[in-house]
Design a protein around this motif. Structure first.
Motif, PDB file in Angstrom:
ATOM      1  N   ASP A   1      86.983  11.204 -23.350  1.00  0.00           N
ATOM      2  CA  ASP A   1      85.732  11.154 -24.099  1.00  0.00           C
ATOM      3  C   ASP A   1      85.429  12.552 -24.632  1.00  0.00           C
ATOM      4  O   ASP A   1      85.206  13.480 -23.859  1.00  0.00           O
TER       5      ASP A   1
ATOM      6  N   ARG B   1      82.902  13.121 -26.869  1.00  0.00           N
ATOM      7  CA  ARG B   1      81.561  13.112 -27.463  1.00  0.00           C
ATOM      8  C   ARG B   1      80.730  14.326 -27.052  1.00  0.00           C
ATOM      9  O   ARG B   1      80.008  14.891 -27.880  1.00  0.00           O
TER      10      ARG B   1
ATOM     11  N   THR C   1      84.987  17.290 -33.779  1.00  0.00           N
ATOM     12  CA  THR C   1      85.009  15.830 -33.691  1.00  0.00           C
ATOM     13  C   THR C   1      86.327  15.326 -33.125  1.00  0.00           C
ATOM     14  O   THR C   1      87.304  16.066 -33.008  1.00  0.00           O
TER      15      THR C   1
ATOM     16  N   SER D   1      88.786   6.725 -31.370  1.00  0.00           N
ATOM     17  CA  SER D   1      87.554   5.935 -31.388  1.00  0.00           C
ATOM     18  C   SER D   1      87.758   4.451 -31.100  1.00  0.00           C
ATOM     19  O   SER D   1      87.023   3.608 -31.596  1.00  0.00           O
ATOM     20  N   TRP D   2      88.750   4.145 -30.316  1.00  0.00           N
ATOM     21  CA  TRP D   2      88.948   2.762 -29.865  1.00  0.00           C
ATOM     22  C   TRP D   2      89.440   2.808 -28.441  1.00  0.00           C
ATOM     23  O   TRP D   2      90.342   3.602 -28.151  1.00  0.00           O
TER      24      TRP D   2
ATOM     25  N   ALA E   1      83.910   4.659 -29.600  1.00  0.00           N
ATOM     26  CA  ALA E   1      83.788   5.700 -30.619  1.00  0.00           C
ATOM     27  C   ALA E   1      83.719   7.069 -29.946  1.00  0.00           C
ATOM     28  O   ALA E   1      83.122   7.228 -28.881  1.00  0.00           O
ATOM     29  N   GLY E   2      84.373   8.067 -30.547  1.00  0.00           N
ATOM     30  CA  GLY E   2      84.333   9.422 -30.020  1.00  0.00           C
ATOM     31  C   GLY E   2      85.300   9.682 -28.883  1.00  0.00           C
ATOM     32  O   GLY E   2      85.131  10.642 -28.137  1.00  0.00           O
ATOM     33  N   THR E   3      86.313   8.830 -28.752  1.00  0.00           N
ATOM     34  CA  THR E   3      87.302   9.001 -27.682  1.00  0.00           C
ATOM     35  C   THR E   3      88.709   9.047 -28.259  1.00  0.00           C
ATOM     36  O   THR E   3      88.938   8.672 -29.411  1.00  0.00           O
TER      37      THR E   3
END
Length: 107
Positions: free
Chosen positions: A51, A53, A62, A81-82, A85-87
């Motif tokens: 993660d 984020r 990002t 992001s799957w 999101a954000g991973t």
């Protein structure tokens, strides 16, 4: 086709090594990024989902930036992001050497 080439034992061994490799990466990165979808004892399956984020919130870097930078170092970009999101979903194969795994996770 693959099972015929390796045989059932070969396929089982390859799967075990891929899972071991994913857990090695998760263990090496857990102090830097939250590891999502862990099971008993903090173990992951054949993939390690990190993660980023908090990194994005803190620095503006990002998930796309991280993926592009990994490409700069010769790595195939992880899934972004799957399922979250954000991973980044990192899926090492059975053919990755310990030296290559260490190069990937070096500080």
């Amino acid at each position: 086709m693959y099972i015929r080439m390796m045989g059932a034992q070969g396929l089982k061994h390859a799967t075990e090594i891929a899972i071991l490799n994913a857990n090695y990466i998760a263990n090496r990165l857990k102090d830097f990024y939250p590891i999502l979808f862990t099971g008993r004892g903090g173990l992951v399956a054949h993939e390690c989902i990190i993660d980023v984020r908090a990194l994005t919130e803190k620095s503006g870097v990002t998930v796309e930036d991280v993926a592009k930078r990994l490409t700069d170092y010769g790595y195939h970009s992880p899934t972004m992001s799957w399922p979250v999101a954000g991973t980044l979903m990192i899926e090492p194969t059975e053919s990755e050497s310990k030296a290559e795994l260490d190069r990937f996770v070096r500080p």
